[in-house]
Design a protein around this motif. Structure first.
Motif, mmCIF file in Angstrom:
data_model
loop_
_atom_site.group_PDB
_atom_site.id
_atom_site.type_symbol
_atom_site.label_atom_id
_atom_site.label_comp_id
_atom_site.label_asym_id
_atom_site.label_seq_id
_atom_site.Cartn_x
_atom_site.Cartn_y
_atom_site.Cartn_z
ATOM 1 N N LEU A 1 0.839 -1.199 0.000
ATOM 2 C CA LEU A 1 0.000 0.000 0.000
ATOM 3 C C LEU A 1 0.869 1.242 0.000
ATOM 4 O O LEU A 1 0.578 2.226 -0.697
ATOM 5 C CB LEU A 1 -0.906 0.005 1.234
ATOM 6 C CG LEU A 1 -2.047 -1.010 1.267
ATOM 7 C CD1 LEU A 1 -2.843 -0.862 2.555
ATOM 8 C CD2 LEU A 1 -2.956 -0.843 0.067
ATOM 9 N N ASP A 2 1.941 1.166 0.762
ATOM 10 C CA ASP A 2 2.807 2.325 0.880
ATOM 11 C C ASP A 2 3.538 2.616 -0.429
ATOM 12 O O ASP A 2 3.601 3.755 -0.886
ATOM 13 C CB ASP A 2 3.812 2.072 2.005
ATOM 14 C CG ASP A 2 4.467 3.365 2.443
ATOM 15 O OD1 ASP A 2 3.727 4.331 2.708
ATOM 16 O OD2 ASP A 2 5.709 3.413 2.476
ATOM 17 N N ILE A 3 4.046 1.550 -1.026
ATOM 18 C CA ILE A 3 4.809 1.735 -2.260
ATOM 19 C C ILE A 3 3.918 2.188 -3.408
ATOM 20 O O ILE A 3 4.261 3.071 -4.184
ATOM 21 C CB ILE A 3 5.511 0.417 -2.661
ATOM 22 C CG1 ILE A 3 6.532 0.016 -1.596
ATOM 23 C CG2 ILE A 3 6.182 0.552 -4.013
ATOM 24 C CD1 ILE A 3 7.072 -1.385 -1.774
ATOM 25 N N LEU A 4 2.752 1.577 -3.497
ATOM 26 C CA LEU A 4 1.912 1.819 -4.668
ATOM 27 C C LEU A 4 1.046 3.061 -4.559
ATOM 28 O O LEU A 4 0.368 3.431 -5.516
ATOM 29 C CB LEU A 4 1.024 0.596 -4.934
ATOM 30 C CG LEU A 4 1.766 -0.689 -5.298
ATOM 31 C CD1 LEU A 4 0.766 -1.793 -5.610
ATOM 32 C CD2 LEU A 4 2.684 -0.469 -6.490
ATOM 33 N N GLY B 1 -5.727 -4.127 -4.193
ATOM 34 C CA GLY B 1 -6.131 -4.460 -5.551
ATOM 35 C C GLY B 1 -6.313 -3.225 -6.413
ATOM 36 O O GLY B 1 -5.894 -3.201 -7.572
ATOM 37 N N TYR B 2 -6.903 -2.203 -5.834
ATOM 38 C CA TYR B 2 -7.114 -0.968 -6.597
ATOM 39 C C TYR B 2 -5.784 -0.342 -6.973
ATOM 40 O O TYR B 2 -5.569 0.060 -8.117
ATOM 41 C CB TYR B 2 -7.955 0.006 -5.784
ATOM 42 C CG TYR B 2 -8.238 1.313 -6.493
ATOM 43 C CD1 TYR B 2 -9.201 1.382 -7.492
ATOM 44 C CD2 TYR B 2 -7.534 2.474 -6.186
ATOM 45 C CE1 TYR B 2 -9.463 2.579 -8.155
ATOM 46 C CE2 TYR B 2 -7.788 3.672 -6.833
ATOM 47 C CZ TYR B 2 -8.754 3.715 -7.821
ATOM 48 O OH TYR B 2 -9.002 4.888 -8.473
ATOM 49 N N LEU B 3 -4.886 -0.294 -6.009
ATOM 50 C CA LEU B 3 -3.582 0.309 -6.285
ATOM 51 C C LEU B 3 -2.787 -0.514 -7.290
ATOM 52 O O LEU B 3 -2.096 0.030 -8.147
ATOM 53 C CB LEU B 3 -2.793 0.469 -4.983
ATOM 54 C CG LEU B 3 -3.358 1.510 -4.027
ATOM 55 C CD1 LEU B 3 -2.507 1.588 -2.778
ATOM 56 C CD2 LEU B 3 -3.437 2.869 -4.705
ATOM 57 N N ILE B 4 -2.898 -1.815 -7.179
ATOM 58 C CA ILE B 4 -2.207 -2.672 -8.144
ATOM 59 C C ILE B 4 -2.735 -2.389 -9.538
ATOM 60 O O ILE B 4 -1.978 -2.279 -10.509
ATOM 61 C CB ILE B 4 -2.392 -4.155 -7.784
ATOM 62 C CG1 ILE B 4 -1.586 -4.490 -6.527
ATOM 63 C CG2 ILE B 4 -1.954 -5.051 -8.936
ATOM 64 C CD1 ILE B 4 -1.809 -5.890 -6.002
ATOM 65 N N ARG B 5 -4.037 -2.263 -9.615
ATOM 66 C CA ARG B 5 -4.642 -1.945 -10.898
ATOM 67 C C ARG B 5 -4.121 -0.616 -11.442
ATOM 68 O O ARG B 5 -3.753 -0.496 -12.608
ATOM 69 C CB ARG B 5 -6.161 -1.888 -10.738
ATOM 70 C CG ARG B 5 -6.913 -1.378 -11.933
ATOM 71 C CD ARG B 5 -6.845 -2.350 -13.068
ATOM 72 N NE ARG B 5 -7.585 -1.886 -14.242
ATOM 73 C CZ ARG B 5 -7.423 -2.379 -15.461
ATOM 74 N NH1 ARG B 5 -6.565 -3.355 -15.668
ATOM 75 N NH2 ARG B 5 -8.116 -1.922 -16.466
ATOM 76 N N GLN B 6 -4.081 0.391 -10.575
ATOM 77 C CA GLN B 6 -3.605 1.698 -11.010
ATOM 78 C C GLN B 6 -2.149 1.611 -11.450
ATOM 79 O O GLN B 6 -1.752 2.194 -12.458
ATOM 80 C CB GLN B 6 -3.720 2.706 -9.867
ATOM 81 C CG GLN B 6 -5.131 3.004 -9.427
ATOM 82 C CD GLN B 6 -5.958 3.632 -10.524
ATOM 83 O OE1 GLN B 6 -6.956 3.068 -10.946
ATOM 84 N NE2 GLN B 6 -5.551 4.782 -11.022
#
Lengths: 179, 179
Positions: free
Chosen positions: A170-173, B50-55
DNA sequence: CGATATTGTTCATCTAGTGAACTGTTCGAG
DNA sequence: CTCGAACAGTTCACTAGATGAACAATATCG
Protein backbone atom coordinates in the motif's frame (compact mmCIF):
# COMPACT_ATOMS: atom_id res chain seq x y z
CA UNK A 1 -0.07 2.10 -31.98
CA UNK A 2 -2.40 -0.63 -30.87
CA UNK A 3 -2.22 -1.61 -27.28
CA UNK A 4 -4.35 -4.28 -25.72
CA UNK A 5 -3.83 -7.25 -23.45
CA UNK A 6 -7.18 -7.28 -21.82
CA UNK A 7 -8.48 -8.97 -18.77
CA UNK A 8 -11.47 -10.74 -20.10
CA UNK A 9 -10.20 -14.16 -19.38
CA UNK A 10 -10.50 -13.57 -15.68
CA UNK A 11 -13.45 -15.75 -15.06
CA UNK A 12 -14.58 -17.22 -11.83
CA UNK A 13 -11.32 -18.89 -10.94
CA UNK A 14 -12.75 -22.36 -11.17
CA UNK A 15 -10.38 -23.11 -13.96
CA UNK A 16 -7.42 -23.53 -11.68
CA UNK A 17 -8.27 -27.20 -11.32
CA UNK A 18 -8.78 -27.62 -15.01
CA UNK A 19 -5.77 -29.33 -16.40
CA UNK A 20 -5.21 -32.25 -14.12
CA UNK A 21 -1.72 -33.06 -12.85
CA UNK A 22 -1.34 -35.31 -15.81
CA UNK A 23 2.38 -35.70 -15.12
CA UNK A 24 2.90 -32.96 -17.69
CA UNK A 25 5.05 -35.14 -19.80
CA UNK A 26 7.42 -33.83 -22.39
CA UNK A 27 7.52 -30.27 -21.05
CA UNK A 28 10.75 -29.69 -22.90
CA UNK A 29 13.57 -31.78 -21.45
CA UNK A 30 11.48 -33.85 -19.11
CA UNK A 31 12.89 -33.86 -15.65
CA UNK A 32 10.79 -36.37 -13.88
CA UNK A 33 11.56 -35.04 -10.44
CA UNK A 34 9.01 -32.36 -9.65
CA UNK A 35 6.43 -34.00 -11.86
CA UNK A 36 4.15 -31.02 -12.48
CA UNK A 37 6.75 -28.34 -13.15
CA UNK A 38 7.22 -27.57 -16.87
CA UNK A 39 10.80 -26.53 -16.31
CA UNK A 40 10.49 -23.09 -17.81
CA UNK A 41 12.90 -20.27 -17.26
CA UNK A 42 11.13 -17.01 -16.47
CA UNK A 43 13.88 -15.26 -14.58
CA UNK A 44 14.14 -12.37 -16.95
CA UNK A 45 10.46 -11.57 -16.73
CA UNK A 46 10.13 -12.07 -13.01
CA UNK A 47 12.86 -9.50 -12.55
CA UNK A 48 10.65 -6.87 -14.15
CA UNK A 49 8.29 -5.16 -11.76
CA UNK A 50 5.80 -4.60 -14.55
CA UNK A 51 5.49 -8.29 -15.20
CA UNK A 52 4.95 -9.09 -11.56
CA UNK A 53 2.44 -6.28 -11.20
CA UNK A 54 0.59 -7.72 -14.13
CA UNK A 55 0.62 -11.18 -12.60
CA UNK A 56 -0.53 -9.77 -9.29
CA UNK A 57 -3.30 -7.95 -11.02
CA UNK A 58 -4.45 -11.13 -12.70
CA UNK A 59 -4.58 -12.87 -9.35
CA UNK A 60 -6.41 -9.98 -7.76
CA UNK A 61 -9.07 -9.75 -10.43
CA UNK A 62 -9.56 -13.46 -10.47
CA UNK A 63 -9.96 -13.64 -6.73
CA UNK A 64 -12.10 -10.53 -6.67
CA UNK A 65 -14.44 -11.92 -9.25
CA UNK A 66 -14.65 -15.27 -7.55
CA UNK A 67 -15.36 -13.63 -4.21
CA UNK A 68 -17.91 -11.18 -5.52
CA UNK A 69 -19.60 -13.71 -7.74
CA UNK A 70 -22.67 -14.01 -5.53
CA UNK A 71 -23.28 -10.33 -6.23
CA UNK A 72 -22.17 -10.54 -9.85
CA UNK A 73 -20.11 -7.42 -9.38
CA UNK A 74 -16.94 -6.68 -11.26
CA UNK A 75 -14.07 -4.49 -10.14
CA UNK A 76 -15.04 -1.44 -12.17
CA UNK A 77 -18.58 -1.63 -10.99
CA UNK A 78 -17.45 -1.86 -7.40
CA UNK A 79 -15.19 1.12 -7.94
CA UNK A 80 -18.03 3.10 -9.40
CA UNK A 81 -20.39 2.35 -6.55
CA UNK A 82 -17.73 3.16 -4.00
CA UNK A 83 -16.75 6.43 -5.62
CA UNK A 84 -20.33 7.53 -5.99
CA UNK A 85 -21.04 6.49 -2.42
CA UNK A 86 -18.19 8.60 -1.13
CA UNK A 87 -18.84 11.46 -3.51
CA UNK A 88 -22.56 11.80 -4.06
CA UNK A 89 -23.56 14.21 -6.77
CA UNK A 90 -20.46 13.52 -8.83
CA UNK A 91 -20.79 14.10 -12.55
CA UNK A 92 -20.18 11.44 -15.17
CA UNK A 93 -17.36 13.50 -16.57
CA UNK A 94 -15.54 13.60 -13.25
CA UNK A 95 -16.14 9.92 -12.71
CA UNK A 96 -14.82 8.94 -16.09
CA UNK A 97 -11.66 10.91 -15.45
CA UNK A 98 -11.09 9.17 -12.15
CA UNK A 99 -11.66 5.78 -13.70
CA UNK A 100 -9.47 6.67 -16.63
CA UNK A 101 -12.04 5.73 -19.20
CA UNK A 102 -13.57 7.83 -21.93
CA UNK A 103 -16.92 9.30 -21.00
CA UNK A 104 -18.74 7.42 -23.74
CA UNK A 105 -17.51 4.18 -22.24
CA UNK A 106 -19.03 5.02 -18.92
CA UNK A 107 -22.56 5.19 -20.26
CA UNK A 108 -23.28 1.45 -20.56
CA UNK A 109 -21.69 0.84 -17.16
CA UNK A 110 -23.99 3.35 -15.51
CA UNK A 111 -26.91 2.06 -17.52
CA UNK A 112 -26.28 -1.36 -16.05
CA UNK A 113 -26.05 -0.16 -12.48
CA UNK A 114 -29.05 2.07 -12.88
CA UNK A 115 -30.96 -0.80 -14.43
CA UNK A 116 -30.27 -2.83 -11.30
CA UNK A 117 -31.61 0.02 -9.24
CA UNK A 118 -28.31 0.68 -7.51
CA UNK A 119 -27.66 4.21 -8.67
CA UNK A 120 -29.64 7.12 -10.06
CA UNK A 121 -28.76 9.88 -12.44
CA UNK A 122 -30.36 12.94 -10.89
CA UNK A 123 -30.60 16.32 -12.55
CA UNK A 124 -27.85 18.60 -11.41
CA UNK A 125 -29.10 21.81 -9.90
CA UNK A 126 -26.20 23.92 -11.09
CA UNK A 127 -25.65 22.51 -14.58
CA UNK A 128 -28.50 21.01 -16.50
CA UNK A 129 -26.15 19.32 -18.93
CA UNK A 130 -24.65 17.08 -16.31
CA UNK A 131 -26.10 14.39 -14.13
CA UNK A 132 -25.57 14.14 -10.41
CA UNK A 133 -24.84 10.54 -9.56
CA UNK A 134 -26.24 9.07 -6.39
CA UNK A 135 -26.62 5.68 -4.78
CA UNK A 136 -30.14 4.56 -4.18
CA UNK A 137 -31.04 3.14 -0.78
CA UNK A 138 -30.85 -0.26 -2.38
CA UNK A 139 -27.47 0.67 -3.82
CA UNK A 140 -26.20 1.51 -0.36
CA UNK A 141 -27.33 -1.83 1.02
CA UNK A 142 -25.82 -3.59 -1.93
CA UNK A 143 -22.54 -1.76 -1.54
CA UNK A 144 -22.41 -2.71 2.13
CA UNK A 145 -22.76 -6.34 1.19
CA UNK A 146 -20.09 -5.93 -1.45
CA UNK A 147 -17.78 -4.27 1.05
CA UNK A 148 -18.00 -7.29 3.29
CA UNK A 149 -17.00 -9.59 0.45
CA UNK A 150 -14.24 -7.25 -0.61
CA UNK A 151 -12.84 -7.46 2.88
CA UNK A 152 -12.73 -11.23 2.53
CA UNK A 153 -10.91 -10.79 -0.72
CA UNK A 154 -8.46 -8.39 0.86
CA UNK A 155 -7.79 -10.88 3.63
CA UNK A 156 -6.93 -13.51 1.08
CA UNK A 157 -4.57 -11.05 -0.53
CA UNK A 158 -2.95 -10.35 2.82
CA UNK A 159 -2.52 -14.04 3.36
CA UNK A 160 -0.83 -14.21 -0.01
CA UNK A 161 1.71 -11.44 0.47
CA UNK A 162 1.91 -11.38 4.26
CA UNK A 163 0.68 -8.67 6.59
CA UNK A 164 3.94 -6.78 6.34
CA UNK A 165 4.08 -7.17 2.57
CA UNK A 166 0.56 -5.85 2.32
CA UNK A 167 1.38 -2.76 4.34
CA UNK A 168 4.49 -2.08 2.32
CA UNK A 169 2.57 -2.64 -0.85
CA UNK A 170 0.00 0.00 0.00
CA UNK A 171 2.81 2.33 0.88
CA UNK A 172 4.81 1.73 -2.26
CA UNK A 173 1.91 1.82 -4.67
CA UNK A 174 0.18 4.83 -3.25
CA UNK A 175 2.06 6.97 -5.75
CA UNK A 176 -0.13 5.48 -8.45
CA UNK A 177 -3.42 6.39 -6.83
CA UNK A 178 -4.89 9.25 -8.79
CA UNK A 179 -5.01 12.44 -6.75
CA UNK B 1 -20.31 -14.43 -14.77
CA UNK B 2 -18.87 -11.89 -17.15
CA UNK B 3 -15.66 -10.31 -16.13
CA UNK B 4 -13.81 -7.76 -18.17
CA UNK B 5 -12.17 -4.40 -17.49
CA UNK B 6 -9.69 -4.48 -20.26
CA UNK B 7 -6.58 -2.51 -20.94
CA UNK B 8 -7.18 -1.34 -24.41
CA UNK B 9 -7.32 2.30 -23.51
CA UNK B 10 -3.64 2.29 -22.73
CA UNK B 11 -2.44 4.17 -25.72
CA UNK B 12 0.78 6.00 -26.15
CA UNK B 13 0.46 8.18 -23.11
CA UNK B 14 0.19 11.38 -25.08
CA UNK B 15 -3.25 11.89 -23.73
CA UNK B 16 -2.03 13.03 -20.36
CA UNK B 17 -1.87 16.57 -21.64
CA UNK B 18 -5.26 16.35 -23.23
CA UNK B 19 -7.64 18.16 -20.99
CA UNK B 20 -5.91 21.38 -20.17
CA UNK B 21 -5.75 22.64 -16.60
CA UNK B 22 -8.91 24.52 -17.31
CA UNK B 23 -9.28 25.28 -13.60
CA UNK B 24 -11.54 22.22 -13.45
CA UNK B 25 -14.42 24.31 -12.26
CA UNK B 26 -17.39 22.90 -10.54
CA UNK B 27 -15.84 19.58 -9.65
CA UNK B 28 -18.42 19.20 -6.96
CA UNK B 29 -18.01 21.79 -4.19
CA UNK B 30 -15.40 23.90 -5.88
CA UNK B 31 -12.53 24.65 -3.62
CA UNK B 32 -10.54 27.14 -5.51
CA UNK B 33 -7.33 26.45 -3.66
CA UNK B 34 -5.48 23.71 -5.48
CA UNK B 35 -7.04 24.71 -8.77
CA UNK B 36 -6.70 21.43 -10.66
CA UNK B 37 -7.83 19.02 -7.94
CA UNK B 38 -11.42 17.82 -8.35
CA UNK B 39 -11.77 17.31 -4.62
CA UNK B 40 -12.78 13.68 -4.79
CA UNK B 41 -12.62 11.28 -1.90
CA UNK B 42 -10.96 8.02 -2.88
CA UNK B 43 -9.72 6.91 0.51
CA UNK B 44 -11.71 3.73 0.56
CA UNK B 45 -10.36 2.56 -2.76
CA UNK B 46 -6.78 3.61 -2.19
CA UNK B 47 -6.79 1.47 0.93
CA UNK B 48 -7.38 -1.60 -1.18
CA UNK B 49 -4.25 -3.19 -2.54
CA UNK B 50 -6.13 -4.46 -5.55
CA UNK B 51 -7.11 -0.97 -6.60
CA UNK B 52 -3.58 0.31 -6.29
CA UNK B 53 -2.21 -2.67 -8.14
CA UNK B 54 -4.64 -1.95 -10.90
CA UNK B 55 -3.61 1.70 -11.01
CA UNK B 56 0.04 0.71 -11.02
CA UNK B 57 -0.62 -1.69 -13.82
CA UNK B 58 -2.27 1.04 -15.86
CA UNK B 59 0.75 3.25 -15.38
CA UNK B 60 3.12 0.44 -16.26
CA UNK B 61 1.35 -0.52 -19.45
CA UNK B 62 1.01 3.05 -20.51
CA UNK B 63 4.68 3.76 -19.95
CA UNK B 64 5.70 0.46 -21.48
CA UNK B 65 3.73 1.15 -24.60
CA UNK B 66 5.02 4.67 -24.88
CA UNK B 67 8.59 3.49 -24.44
CA UNK B 68 8.34 0.56 -26.82
CA UNK B 69 6.41 2.49 -29.41
CA UNK B 70 9.35 2.75 -31.81
CA UNK B 71 9.30 -1.03 -31.99
CA UNK B 72 5.51 -1.24 -31.91
CA UNK B 73 5.74 -3.98 -29.33
CA UNK B 74 3.14 -4.60 -26.68
CA UNK B 75 3.68 -6.24 -23.31
CA UNK B 76 2.33 -9.66 -24.28
CA UNK B 77 4.45 -9.72 -27.37
CA UNK B 78 7.52 -8.81 -25.40
CA UNK B 79 6.71 -11.54 -22.91
CA UNK B 80 6.35 -14.05 -25.68
CA UNK B 81 9.64 -13.16 -27.30
CA UNK B 82 11.41 -13.24 -23.96
CA UNK B 83 9.97 -16.56 -22.93
CA UNK B 84 10.76 -18.15 -26.26
CA UNK B 85 14.23 -16.67 -26.17
CA UNK B 86 14.91 -18.18 -22.77
CA UNK B 87 13.14 -21.45 -23.56
CA UNK B 88 13.70 -22.32 -27.20
CA UNK B 89 11.67 -25.23 -28.44
CA UNK B 90 8.76 -24.49 -26.14
CA UNK B 91 5.36 -25.67 -27.35
CA UNK B 92 2.41 -23.39 -27.87
CA UNK B 93 0.50 -25.27 -25.23
CA UNK B 94 3.17 -24.63 -22.60
CA UNK B 95 3.44 -21.01 -23.64
CA UNK B 96 -0.27 -20.41 -23.44
CA UNK B 97 -0.33 -21.85 -19.93
CA UNK B 98 2.44 -19.55 -18.82
CA UNK B 99 0.74 -16.55 -20.32
CA UNK B 100 -2.57 -17.60 -18.86
CA UNK B 101 -4.39 -17.38 -22.15
CA UNK B 102 -6.32 -20.05 -23.99
CA UNK B 103 -4.34 -21.79 -26.69
CA UNK B 104 -6.62 -20.57 -29.44
CA UNK B 105 -5.91 -17.02 -28.39
CA UNK B 106 -2.22 -17.53 -28.83
CA UNK B 107 -2.47 -18.34 -32.51
CA UNK B 108 -2.97 -14.81 -33.87
CA UNK B 109 -0.26 -13.50 -31.57
CA UNK B 110 2.25 -15.98 -32.90
CA UNK B 111 1.03 -15.38 -36.42
CA UNK B 112 1.85 -11.72 -35.98
CA UNK B 113 5.32 -12.33 -34.63
CA UNK B 114 6.03 -14.95 -37.23
CA UNK B 115 4.76 -12.60 -39.92
CA UNK B 116 7.31 -10.05 -38.77
CA UNK B 117 9.98 -12.70 -39.04
CA UNK B 118 10.77 -12.66 -35.33
CA UNK B 119 9.88 -16.23 -34.46
CA UNK B 120 9.47 -19.54 -36.22
CA UNK B 121 7.27 -22.53 -35.58
CA UNK B 122 9.50 -25.50 -36.16
CA UNK B 123 8.37 -29.06 -36.30
CA UNK B 124 8.92 -30.80 -33.02
CA UNK B 125 11.08 -33.86 -33.31
CA UNK B 126 9.40 -35.79 -30.54
CA UNK B 127 5.76 -34.90 -31.14
CA UNK B 128 4.55 -34.06 -34.58
CA UNK B 129 1.38 -32.49 -33.21
CA UNK B 130 3.21 -29.68 -31.50
CA UNK B 131 5.40 -26.88 -32.74
CA UNK B 132 8.75 -25.98 -31.30
CA UNK B 133 8.95 -22.22 -30.98
CA UNK B 134 12.22 -20.47 -31.73
CA UNK B 135 13.48 -16.95 -32.20
CA UNK B 136 14.91 -16.18 -35.60
CA UNK B 137 18.23 -14.37 -35.78
CA UNK B 138 16.25 -11.26 -36.55
CA UNK B 139 14.04 -11.96 -33.58
CA UNK B 140 17.07 -12.10 -31.34
CA UNK B 141 18.32 -8.76 -32.58
CA UNK B 142 14.89 -7.29 -32.21
CA UNK B 143 14.55 -8.63 -28.69
CA UNK B 144 17.90 -7.11 -27.77
CA UNK B 145 16.69 -3.72 -28.91
CA UNK B 146 13.47 -4.22 -27.00
CA UNK B 147 15.38 -5.17 -23.89
CA UNK B 148 17.23 -1.89 -24.00
CA UNK B 149 13.98 0.04 -24.15
CA UNK B 150 12.45 -2.08 -21.43
CA UNK B 151 15.37 -1.16 -19.22
CA UNK B 152 14.56 2.50 -19.80
CA UNK B 153 11.01 1.77 -18.85
CA UNK B 154 12.09 -0.03 -15.71
CA UNK B 155 14.26 2.92 -14.76
CA UNK B 156 11.28 5.20 -15.02
CA UNK B 157 9.38 2.85 -12.79
CA UNK B 158 12.20 2.85 -10.26
CA UNK B 159 12.17 6.62 -10.30
CA UNK B 160 8.46 6.47 -9.60
CA UNK B 161 8.54 4.12 -6.61
CA UNK B 162 12.08 4.67 -5.41
CA UNK B 163 14.96 2.24 -5.58
CA UNK B 164 14.03 0.74 -2.25
CA UNK B 165 10.37 0.54 -3.13
CA UNK B 166 11.27 -1.20 -6.36
CA UNK B 167 13.33 -3.83 -4.57
CA UNK B 168 10.63 -4.44 -2.02
CA UNK B 169 8.06 -4.61 -4.76
CA UNK B 170 9.91 -7.36 -6.58
CA UNK B 171 10.24 -9.19 -3.32
CA UNK B 172 6.61 -8.86 -2.30
CA UNK B 173 5.13 -9.65 -5.68
CA UNK B 174 7.32 -12.61 -6.50
CA UNK B 175 4.67 -14.87 -5.01
CA UNK B 176 2.52 -14.08 -8.04
CA UNK B 177 5.09 -15.12 -10.60
CA UNK B 178 3.94 -18.41 -12.04
CA UNK B 179 6.26 -21.30 -11.17
C1' DC C 1 -26.45 38.37 -27.87
C1' DG C 2 -23.68 34.98 -30.11
C1' DA C 3 -19.56 32.11 -30.86
C1' DT C 4 -17.42 28.47 -28.51
C1' DA C 5 -16.90 24.81 -25.27
C1' DT C 6 -18.87 21.09 -22.51
C1' DT C 7 -22.01 17.07 -20.97
C1' DG C 8 -24.03 13.04 -21.93
C1' DT C 9 -25.40 10.02 -25.62
C1' DT C 10 -25.36 7.11 -29.81
C1' DC C 11 -22.94 4.70 -33.26
C1' DA C 12 -19.49 2.37 -36.16
C1' DT C 13 -15.18 0.28 -35.42
C1' DC C 14 -11.44 -2.21 -33.27
C1' DT C 15 -9.00 -5.40 -30.15
C1' DA C 16 -8.81 -9.34 -27.70
C1' DG C 17 -10.57 -13.08 -25.25
C1' DT C 18 -13.62 -17.42 -25.16
C1' DG C 19 -15.55 -22.08 -26.23
C1' DA C 20 -16.92 -25.35 -29.72
C1' DA C 21 -15.71 -27.94 -33.51
C1' DC C 22 -12.34 -30.07 -36.65
C1' DT C 23 -7.78 -32.25 -38.21
C1' DG C 24 -3.86 -34.71 -37.51
C1' DT C 25 -1.21 -37.15 -34.12
C1' DT C 26 -0.04 -39.84 -29.96
C1' DC C 27 -0.95 -42.88 -26.22
C1' DG C 28 -2.39 -46.85 -23.88
C1' DA C 29 -5.64 -50.64 -22.60
C1' DG C 30 -6.98 -54.83 -24.13
C1' DC D 1 -1.46 -54.53 -32.89
C1' DT D 2 -5.26 -52.10 -32.94
C1' DC D 3 -8.72 -48.94 -31.78
C1' DG D 4 -10.75 -45.47 -28.83
C1' DA D 5 -9.54 -41.65 -26.01
C1' DA D 6 -6.72 -37.66 -25.25
C1' DC D 7 -4.15 -33.93 -27.08
C1' DA D 8 -1.78 -29.89 -30.08
C1' DG D 9 -2.88 -26.54 -33.09
C1' DT D 10 -6.21 -24.11 -35.85
C1' DT D 11 -10.53 -21.90 -37.38
C1' DC D 12 -14.70 -19.68 -36.39
C1' DA D 13 -18.68 -17.34 -34.37
C1' DC D 14 -19.55 -14.68 -30.44
C1' DT D 15 -18.75 -11.51 -26.66
C1' DA D 16 -16.98 -7.66 -23.77
C1' DG D 17 -15.05 -3.48 -23.67
C1' DA D 18 -12.67 0.55 -25.37
C1' DT D 19 -12.32 4.27 -28.76
C1' DG D 20 -13.37 8.52 -31.56
C1' DA D 21 -16.64 11.06 -34.25
C1' DA D 22 -20.89 13.25 -34.45
C1' DC D 23 -25.06 15.25 -32.31
C1' DA D 24 -28.41 17.79 -29.15
C1' DA D 25 -28.92 20.41 -25.17
C1' DT D 26 -26.87 23.55 -22.23
C1' DA D 27 -23.38 26.70 -20.35
C1' DT D 28 -19.79 30.27 -20.59
C1' DC D 29 -17.63 34.33 -21.85
C1' DG D 30 -16.33 38.06 -24.91
Amino acid sequence: MRVGVSDQKLRTAVKSAKQAPRSDRRAQRADRTTDAAPMVNLKKLTGLAGYLIRQAQLWVFQDFNATLEPLDLRPVQYSILTIIGDNPGLSQMALSQILGIVRSGLVPLLDGLEGKGLIRRMPSASDRRSHALHLTAEGQHFLARADALVQEHEKRLIKKVGARGHKELLDILKVFGRR
